[in-house]
Design an enzyme around this catalytic site. Structure first.
Site, PDB file in Angstrom:
ATOM      1  N   GLU A  69       0.821  -1.204   0.000  1.00 23.08           N
ATOM      2  CA  GLU A  69       0.000   0.000   0.000  1.00 23.08           C
ATOM      3  C   GLU A  69       0.860   1.262   0.000  1.00 23.08           C
ATOM      4  O   GLU A  69       0.567   2.243  -0.697  1.00 23.08           O
ATOM      5  CB  GLU A  69      -0.914  -0.017   1.229  1.00 23.08           C
ATOM      6  N   SER A 116      -7.259   1.914  -2.503  1.00 20.26           N
ATOM      7  CA  SER A 116      -6.055   1.136  -2.746  1.00 20.26           C
ATOM      8  C   SER A 116      -6.469  -0.215  -3.303  1.00 20.26           C
ATOM      9  O   SER A 116      -7.486  -0.788  -2.884  1.00 20.26           O
ATOM     10  CB  SER A 116      -5.286   0.941  -1.440  1.00 20.26           C
ATOM     11  N   CYS A 141     -10.651  -1.500  14.709  1.00 19.05           N
ATOM     12  CA  CYS A 141     -10.932  -2.926  14.865  1.00 19.05           C
ATOM     13  C   CYS A 141     -10.970  -3.374  16.321  1.00 19.05           C
ATOM     14  O   CYS A 141     -11.581  -4.399  16.639  1.00 19.05           O
ATOM     15  CB  CYS A 141      -9.890  -3.752  14.112  1.00 19.05           C
ATOM     16  N   LYS A 190     -15.511  -9.754   8.099  1.00 18.41           N
ATOM     17  CA  LYS A 190     -14.482 -10.626   7.525  1.00 18.41           C
ATOM     18  C   LYS A 190     -15.090 -11.947   7.050  1.00 18.41           C
ATOM     19  O   LYS A 190     -14.555 -12.602   6.158  1.00 18.41           O
ATOM     20  CB  LYS A 190     -13.373 -10.888   8.541  1.00 18.41           C
ATOM     21  N   GLU A 193     -16.137 -11.018   3.698  1.00 10.76           N
ATOM     22  CA  GLU A 193     -14.982 -10.802   2.833  1.00 10.76           C
ATOM     23  C   GLU A 193     -14.442 -12.113   2.268  1.00 10.76           C
ATOM     24  O   GLU A 193     -14.079 -12.185   1.095  1.00 10.76           O
ATOM     25  CB  GLU A 193     -13.876 -10.078   3.604  1.00 10.76           C
ATOM     26  N   CYS A 229      -8.587  -1.888   3.886  1.00 11.97           N
ATOM     27  CA  CYS A 229      -8.435  -3.005   4.838  1.00 11.97           C
ATOM     28  C   CYS A 229      -9.733  -3.415   5.518  1.00 11.97           C
ATOM     29  O   CYS A 229      -9.848  -4.531   6.004  1.00 11.97           O
ATOM     30  CB  CYS A 229      -7.409  -2.630   5.912  1.00 11.97           C
ATOM     31  N   GLU A 265       2.208   1.704  -3.410  1.00 10.43           N
ATOM     32  CA  GLU A 265       1.132   2.160  -4.298  1.00 10.43           C
ATOM     33  C   GLU A 265       0.866   3.652  -4.096  1.00 10.43           C
ATOM     34  O   GLU A 265       0.706   4.406  -5.068  1.00 10.43           O
ATOM     35  CB  GLU A 265      -0.145   1.360  -4.021  1.00 10.43           C
ATOM     36  N   GLU A 305     -13.244 -12.483  -5.689  1.00 13.89           N
ATOM     37  CA  GLU A 305     -11.911 -11.969  -6.009  1.00 13.89           C
ATOM     38  C   GLU A 305     -10.838 -12.544  -5.086  1.00 13.89           C
ATOM     39  O   GLU A 305      -9.648 -12.480  -5.396  1.00 13.89           O
ATOM     40  CB  GLU A 305     -11.895 -10.432  -5.881  1.00 13.89           C
TER      41      GLU A 305
END
Length: 587
Positions: free
Chosen positions: A283, A323, A512, A362, A365, A303, A286, A370
């Site tokens: 990241e 990102s 988190c 999560k 996710e 994230c 990037e 992907e």
């Protein structure tokens, strides 16, 4: 600063002085008296609807709801008279009359606010027997189960969804006895733009909301002799898990957590902090590429899966700002299903990857198409902090008696930068620690502490002067936690008025450490203790003591690039560690 005017009142004949504007509930707490509540949550849900907090006020003609009634000079309040106690008991028994009392198999057994109050007040659960409405379970999502048979209509979940997150996909439907909490037009959660943050679970006083558990799946995988089962723990889990076993809020129990996981039968116990360091390498590179080469700015971190789903639903035309990096969980699974499987000679069908997350989203996710490799999902199972605690208890492990053990290598090496990923501002600070090093070319003298982006404020901003293309350049950054705050920043981006180059967004207030999968605290604790601030302080205390505090100094990450990826943002790194996002219907 003006002096705050104080008001003198008496609580059960105990004199107490509190700031003007305080409620009776606040005054009672100052006097060392606990008044029970069910609907009230400080700052987001002061509606006085549950009537559990009723008190007597001298001179008043009827009982008063303590959570919404302001104090005034000379007020005399009585919180435990016969009239008050009988009122509360009757209200509780009426709630129980329309409540599914299958407590033994409930996810919230022994941590249910209704159950606790019913015991304290000696309630007769069958005093008012009559019609009970039966609702079907909403099991439409991969991350959450809604059971309205256990709902007491306190509306705390509605307030969290609206005030914290501005998602607002649930509310009160119908009227009178038929009132229930649901989505518009009785749609399933999977058919509305719910982001899966889990904040509704954390504020629910009963078992009406809970995560979809994967404990039995993990137990089955561990027990399968053909499976090689590895586990990775997120940074925040070690600062929440101990609370399930009676430790102080935020206590770091990393060593005992590792020991417990090893005794549960996992073949390898790894740290997702390693993948957080890997995320920063990708990241950060990037971000520098965008700054130096005129890429899309501001760049926004990717994230938090609930945040990603939020922007896909609500700002689909702004996805280029994200990102392209996978989250640390995504990178952990991707590296496991490629590098690790190849290095260990394990067939992908025999490799089972488990993560322990402070986050309900999560679980969503891991289902994203992907995030898969060669037809196999990067992550096979996600357990929340709460689920891990249940698994430890089910295995009969005496948590406090466990020794302190270390993670396995190579993915057990971490830095303070990876550790602070769990707090609001942590991803930003971790990135700055490495970006500053790359831009200045310094090592020992590169700054490590970026206190401006720390704290529990909903939006934080800072300006740093960094050498960009050889010239000192002001770089403005912002950090937001809670999607209501993210929305403010996104509206500016959409309007073309955002001054920032880099933005960190976490969906849960405080980050988190306050995720939807962390230990659930009662309303009393939430109302009078800053849980997220306490956990955050513990994270930074641990970070300050670590030998390695910058992601680029993680020797395991450096070896991974040398042996497998070549360099950050290489073609191979993009294939494995980066992803894409897609617009979603906003209904």
């Amino acid at each position: 600063m003006e002096n705050v005017k104080m008001v003198n009142v008496k609580i059960n004949n105990i004199p107490v002085s509190v700031p003007q504007g305080s409620t009776i509930l606040d005054a009672a707490r100052a006097a060392g008296v606990k008044i029970p509540t069910l609907c009230y949550l400080r700052d987001i849900n002061a509606i006085g609807s549950c009537r559990i907090c009723m008190v007597e006020v001298k001179g008043a003609r009827s009982l008063v709801a303590a959570c919404v009634a302001p104090v005034n000079e000379g007020m005399e309040v009585f919180t435990n008279t016969k009239k008050v106690l009988e009122s509360r008991k009757t209200t509780l028994e009426l709630l129980l009359s329309d409540h599914d009392q299958d407590c033994l198999s409930c996810a919230r057994n022994q941590n249910c606010e209704l159950q606790k109050l019913a015991v304290e007040y000696g309630c007769d659960s069958h005093r008012f027997e009559g019609v009970k409405v039966q609702y079907p379970l909403d099991e439409s999502t991969p991350y959450l189960v809604r059971d309205n048979n256990k709902c007491i209509k306190c509306r705390r979940c509605v307030a969290a969804c609206d005030k914290y997150q501005t998602v607002s996909v649930i509310g009160a439907n119908a009227r009178g006895f038929d009132t229930h909490i649901a989505c518009a037009f009785e749609l399933d959660l999977n058919d509305v733009p719910c982001v899966g943050c889990g904040q509704c679970i954390n504020v629910c006083p009963t078992g009406a909301l809970h995560e979809r558990e994967e404990i039995d799946d993990v137990i089955a995988a561990i027990g399968d002799p053909t499976k090689h089962v590895i586990v990775g723990t997120a940074p925040s889990v070690r600062f929440g898990l101990g609370e399930e076993f009676g430790t102080a809020i935020g206590e770091n129990v990393e060593g005992k957590m590792v020991a417990a996981l090893r005794r549960l039968g996992f073949d390898k116990v790894y740290d997702v902090d390693f993948a957080a360091d890997l995320t920063i390498m990708e990241e950060g590179t990037e971000f520098l590429g965008r700054v130096l080469n005129g890429g899309t700015l501001p760049m926004i971190t990717s994230c938090s899966p609930a945040w990603i789903k939020f922007i896909e639903h609500n700002y689909p035309d702004q996805l280029a700002h994200l990102s392209s990096c996978k989250s640390p969980q995504g990178m952990f699974g991707a590296v496991a299903k490629t590098y690790y499987a190849e290095k260990m000679g394990i067939d992908l069908k025999d490799l089972y990857v488990v993560t322990i997350m402070p986050c309900v989203a999560k679980k969503f996710e891991k289902t994203r198409s992907e995030l898969s490799e060669n037809g196999f999902a990067d992550i096979d199972a996600v357990l929340t902090t709460r689920e891990l605690a249940k698994l430890i208890k089910r295995a009969g492990l005496i948590f406090h008696d466990l020794p302190e053990e270390d993670f396995d290598n190579p993915f057990g090496i971490d830095t303070g930068a990876g550790l602070i990923f769990g707090v609001s501002g942590g991803v930003m600070e971790a990135a700055l620690r490495t970006v500053a090093w790359k831009l200045t070319g310094e090592d020992e003298n590169a700054p490590v502490d970026f206190a401006e982006v720390r704290g529990t404020q909903g939006i934080k901003e800072a300006t740093y002067t960094l050498p960009v293309n050889g010239k000192p350049t002001e770089v403005k950054v912002a950090v937001a936690s809670g999607l209501a705050n993210a929305k403010k920043l996104m509206d500016d981006i959409k309007a073309g008025t955002s001054p920032y180059a880099f933005i960190e967004i976490m969906s849960c207030p405080g980050g988190c450490v306050n995720g939807g999968g962390q230990p659930i605290k009662s309303a009393f604790v939430r109302n009078f203790t800053d849980i997220k601030a306490t956990r955050i302080a513990s994270v930074y205390k641990t970070d300050a003591k670590m030998a390695l505090r910058q992601s680029h100094k993680n020797p395991g990450v450096a070896e991974l690039y040398k042996e497998y990826f070549g360099e950050p943002n290489s073609h191979k790194a993009h294939e494995i560690l980066h992803t894409t996002f897609k617009p979603r219907k906003n209904y």
